[in-house]
Design a protein around this motif. Structure first.
Motif, short mmCIF file in Angstrom:
data_model
loop_
_atom_site.label_atom_id
_atom_site.label_comp_id
_atom_site.label_asym_id
_atom_site.label_seq_id
_atom_site.Cartn_x
_atom_site.Cartn_y
_atom_site.Cartn_z
N UNK A 36 -2.52 -0.65 9.87
CA UNK A 36 -1.33 -0.96 8.94
C UNK A 36 -2.05 -1.37 7.51
N UNK A 37 -1.48 -1.38 6.67
CA UNK A 37 -1.64 -1.56 5.05
C UNK A 37 -2.68 -3.26 5.61
N UNK A 38 -1.90 -3.90 6.22
CA UNK A 38 -2.29 -5.47 6.06
C UNK A 38 -3.84 -5.24 6.70
N UNK A 43 -9.75 -6.29 6.60
CA UNK A 43 -10.89 -6.12 6.38
C UNK A 43 -11.78 -5.31 5.71
N UNK A 44 -11.32 -4.60 4.82
CA UNK A 44 -12.02 -4.27 3.63
C UNK A 44 -12.38 -4.96 2.54
N UNK A 55 -5.39 2.78 -4.79
CA UNK A 55 -5.29 3.97 -4.53
C UNK A 55 -3.86 3.90 -3.74
N UNK A 56 -4.16 3.03 -2.23
CA UNK A 56 -2.89 2.83 -1.74
C UNK A 56 -1.35 3.52 -2.31
N UNK A 73 -9.11 3.31 5.82
CA UNK A 73 -8.56 2.84 7.52
C UNK A 73 -10.36 2.88 8.62
N UNK A 74 -10.50 4.02 8.62
CA UNK A 74 -12.16 4.33 7.99
C UNK A 74 -12.32 3.96 7.81
N UNK A 75 -13.12 3.51 5.97
CA UNK A 75 -13.70 2.71 6.15
C UNK A 75 -13.36 0.78 5.85
#
Length: 111
Positions: A36-38, A43-44, A55-56, A73-75
């Protein structure tokens, strides 16, 4: 494909597309982050959050947005505490840690 290139992930999960099979397998061993975006932005690290947000929100709905969300998400999935990051850097510098190409780990457009 040359002898030195790793095979790309070819499984069903679109969030691993664009990575090597080996990197996708590694990512699957990490603690999960909801898609999810949130959850991703929470987490980033704060230093990357503004870039991720831009970017999103600039991505068009569809494949472009899917690629951007998957990359961030991978980051987010790889993000560590400052203490863990210092240990990882020390392990990389000493040759103890395995590394991946920066094109797979770096949150940059087109990666």
């Amino acid at each position: 494909m040359s002898d030195t290139e790793e095979p790309l992930y070819d499984g069903p999960d679109p969030f691993y597309r664009g990575t090597t099979a080996k990197w996708a397998a590694y990512l699957q061993t990490l603690p999960d982050v909801p898609r999810t975006l949130d959850a991703i932005l929470t987490r980033v690290d704060d230093h990357w959050k503004a870039e991720a947000w831009l970017e999103i929100h600039a991505a068009e709905h569809g494949p472009e947005l899917d690629r951007v969300l998957a990359r961030w998400w991978r980051v987010a999935r790889q993000w560590k505490s400052p203490e863990k990051l210092r240990k990882i850097i020390t392990d990389i510098e000493s040759g103890k840690a395995k590394t991946a190409p920066s094109s797979e780990a770096s949150p940059r457009p087109g990666s």
